[in-house]
Design a protein around this motif. Structure first.
Motif, PDB file in Angstrom:
ATOM      1  N   ALA A 158      12.313 -71.554 -34.497  1.00 34.19           N
ATOM      2  CA  ALA A 158      11.339 -72.508 -33.966  1.00 34.19           C
ATOM      3  C   ALA A 158      12.031 -73.781 -33.517  1.00 34.19           C
ATOM      4  O   ALA A 158      11.396 -74.686 -33.006  1.00 34.19           O
ATOM      5  CB  ALA A 158      10.295 -72.821 -35.024  1.00 34.19           C
TER       6      ALA A 158
ATOM      7  N   SER B 229      14.696 -74.105 -31.432  1.00 32.62           N
ATOM      8  CA  SER B 229      15.335 -74.130 -30.114  1.00 32.62           C
ATOM      9  C   SER B 229      14.553 -73.199 -29.209  1.00 32.62           C
ATOM     10  O   SER B 229      13.675 -72.482 -29.643  1.00 32.62           O
ATOM     11  CB  SER B 229      16.779 -73.650 -30.215  1.00 32.62           C
ATOM     12  N   GLY B 230      14.899 -73.243 -27.956  1.00 29.55           N
ATOM     13  CA  GLY B 230      14.306 -72.289 -27.041  1.00 29.55           C
ATOM     14  C   GLY B 230      12.840 -72.519 -26.790  1.00 29.55           C
ATOM     15  O   GLY B 230      12.009 -71.652 -27.052  1.00 29.55           O
ATOM     16  N   GLU B 231      12.519 -73.685 -26.260  1.00 39.24           N
ATOM     17  CA  GLU B 231      11.138 -73.924 -25.860  1.00 39.24           C
ATOM     18  C   GLU B 231      11.023 -73.780 -24.345  1.00 39.24           C
ATOM     19  O   GLU B 231      10.046 -74.189 -23.739  1.00 39.24           O
ATOM     20  CB  GLU B 231      10.697 -75.322 -26.296  1.00 39.24           C
ATOM     21  N   GLY B 232      12.045 -73.182 -23.749  1.00 35.46           N
ATOM     22  CA  GLY B 232      12.124 -73.100 -22.287  1.00 35.46           C
ATOM     23  C   GLY B 232      10.909 -72.495 -21.624  1.00 35.46           C
ATOM     24  O   GLY B 232      10.458 -72.948 -20.578  1.00 35.46           O
ATOM     25  N   ALA B 233      10.354 -71.465 -22.226  1.00 28.82           N
ATOM     26  CA  ALA B 233       9.260 -70.758 -21.574  1.00 28.82           C
ATOM     27  C   ALA B 233       7.888 -71.236 -22.041  1.00 28.82           C
ATOM     28  O   ALA B 233       6.881 -70.852 -21.488  1.00 28.82           O
ATOM     29  CB  ALA B 233       9.392 -69.261 -21.833  1.00 28.82           C
ATOM     30  N   ARG B 234       7.850 -72.046 -23.073  1.00 26.81           N
ATOM     31  CA  ARG B 234       6.562 -72.386 -23.691  1.00 26.81           C
ATOM     32  C   ARG B 234       5.728 -73.354 -22.871  1.00 26.81           C
ATOM     33  O   ARG B 234       6.239 -74.170 -22.138  1.00 26.81           O
ATOM     34  CB  ARG B 234       6.789 -72.986 -25.073  1.00 26.81           C
TER      35      ARG B 234
ATOM     36  N   VAL C 168       3.718 -73.030 -20.444  1.00 24.39           N
ATOM     37  CA  VAL C 168       3.638 -72.868 -19.003  1.00 24.39           C
ATOM     38  C   VAL C 168       2.217 -72.465 -18.642  1.00 24.39           C
ATOM     39  O   VAL C 168       1.776 -71.387 -19.001  1.00 24.39           O
ATOM     40  CB  VAL C 168       4.606 -71.764 -18.535  1.00 24.39           C
ATOM     41  N   GLY C 169       1.519 -73.331 -17.951  1.00 25.51           N
ATOM     42  CA  GLY C 169       0.138 -73.008 -17.615  1.00 25.51           C
ATOM     43  C   GLY C 169      -0.012 -72.555 -16.183  1.00 25.51           C
ATOM     44  O   GLY C 169      -0.797 -71.675 -15.871  1.00 25.51           O
TER      45      GLY C 169
ATOM     46  N   ASP D  79      12.134 -66.459 -24.904  1.00 24.58           N
ATOM     47  CA  ASP D  79      13.166 -67.421 -25.316  1.00 24.58           C
ATOM     48  C   ASP D  79      14.226 -66.731 -26.176  1.00 24.58           C
ATOM     49  O   ASP D  79      15.423 -66.961 -26.016  1.00 24.58           O
ATOM     50  CB  ASP D  79      12.527 -68.559 -26.125  1.00 24.58           C
TER      51      ASP D  79
ATOM     52  N   ILE E  29      18.188 -66.589 -25.360  1.00 23.99           N
ATOM     53  CA  ILE E  29      19.165 -67.217 -26.257  1.00 23.99           C
ATOM     54  C   ILE E  29      20.071 -66.165 -26.891  1.00 23.99           C
ATOM     55  O   ILE E  29      21.280 -66.339 -26.980  1.00 23.99           O
ATOM     56  CB  ILE E  29      18.452 -68.013 -27.384  1.00 23.99           C
TER      57      ILE E  29
END
Lengths: 212, 212
Positions: free
Chosen positions: A196, A198-203, A205-206, B188, B192
């Motif tokens: 939880a 790292s990796g919020e890259g895709a979150r 997205v609307g 994600d 990663i």
């Protein structure tokens, strides 16, 4: 005449094995009445062993899933490090299903269909697998993996990512596309990438921006 | 009398829509003869439009899958960065299926069963989705993601990890357990964690060491 408990248990086991043999021979689910007819027992005796189809199905599932249960418990009791342990937890059951499918695809497919049609009756097995998986997740988190995730959240995500290796039906559809080497990569990917923190890259997205 | 091409195309579309309405109304797959009877056409005319059930099924699938196709193409044409683009590629189709399932679970389930029973006839759709996914993988690799993996290898691994979001049947079984937030985490995790250059922790495990 009431059956004594030991006879009842023996008959339960004998008839459940018989039903599996009949499924294999006939290529279809065996009804309560067909099992009764083949059992050689009088109806009143049979009903003492299996009051309804649920009870019969449970006895059959118990035999079919016994190797999976033993495999899960063997892995849980092992002292493997978290990554290998989770891999083995999934792999050992996958290997059982894969070998069964290879040995007799038609029989395996019929059993899968029976499982799907009676899913509620194998739920306790699924719940137990989830319970064990939660233990593995807690152990992994103690070692710094899967950081910041609620156990239930991690459980659901991992279950979804390895579903092709735990859902026997997937073998029927995917066959050789499912391999232990790929499963190992998926487990590695989970341990490296899932957290939880790292990796919020895709979150979040609307909307979708389109190229002009 | 031979139908002219425009009439044939219009009838093909009209009858395919009619078949979907009938599936919805009756809750079951519609046979070639049932479609013929409901079409209002003489058999000889109907056979010019649909020489066999395959042709009929393909016309129905084309209508059902048109929104998925449009969504895939819209995402492919967008200028999103690789992580978001792959997320949208899966999410947009998942959202279509989820909304359809929510609107009419029984209808959706019947359509899924038809798709499963006629899988070979929707293979071209699956192949196209794979082809697009390969493009996304190549783009991602150009940006340094998914390092060291063959495209086919990455395709298979990613397809397996997101299968619950691309297989409509999974919605029938998992329902609310499938969410866009979880899909975002899975994408994600893939970006990663998935590469050939790290994470060999689980690989090459042949035997299981047991705790004493």
């Amino acid at each position: 005449m009431a059956l004594n408990e030991q006879t009842r248990r023996e008959e339960r086991r004998r008839i459940a094995h018989l039903v599996l043999d009949l499924v294999k021979a006939r290529g279809t689910e065996i009804s309560y009445n067909a099992a009764l007819a083949e059992s050689g027992l009088a109806r009143s005796r049979f009903e003492q062993v299996f009051p309804d189809y649920d009870a019969l199905f449970e006895a059959v599932a118990e035999i079919w899933l016994a190797p999976h249960l033993a495999a899960m418990e063997e892995v849980l009791a092992s002292d493997l490090p978290p990554v290998r342990k989770m891999y083995e937890f999934v792999r050992s059951r996958f290997a059982i299903s894969r070998d069964r499918f290879a040995a007799d695809p038609e029989y395996f497919t019929t059993i899968c269909e029976m499982g799907a049609a009676n899913f509620e009756r194998v739920r306790s097995y699924v719940d137990l697998a989830d319970h064990y998986m939660c233990e593995l997740i807690a152990d992994a988190q103690a070692d710094g993996y899967l950081a910041g995730l609620e156990i239930d959240e991690a459980l659901s995500l991992i279950n979804q990512m390895v579903a092709m290796y735990t859902t026997p039906d997937a073998l029927v559809q995917l066959g050789d596309k499912l391999t232990e080497a790929k499963l190992a990569r998926i487990i590695d990917t989970i341990f490296i990438g899932l957290s939880a923190e790292s990796g919020e890259g895709a979150r979040g997205v609307g909307t979708l921006r389109l190229a002009q």
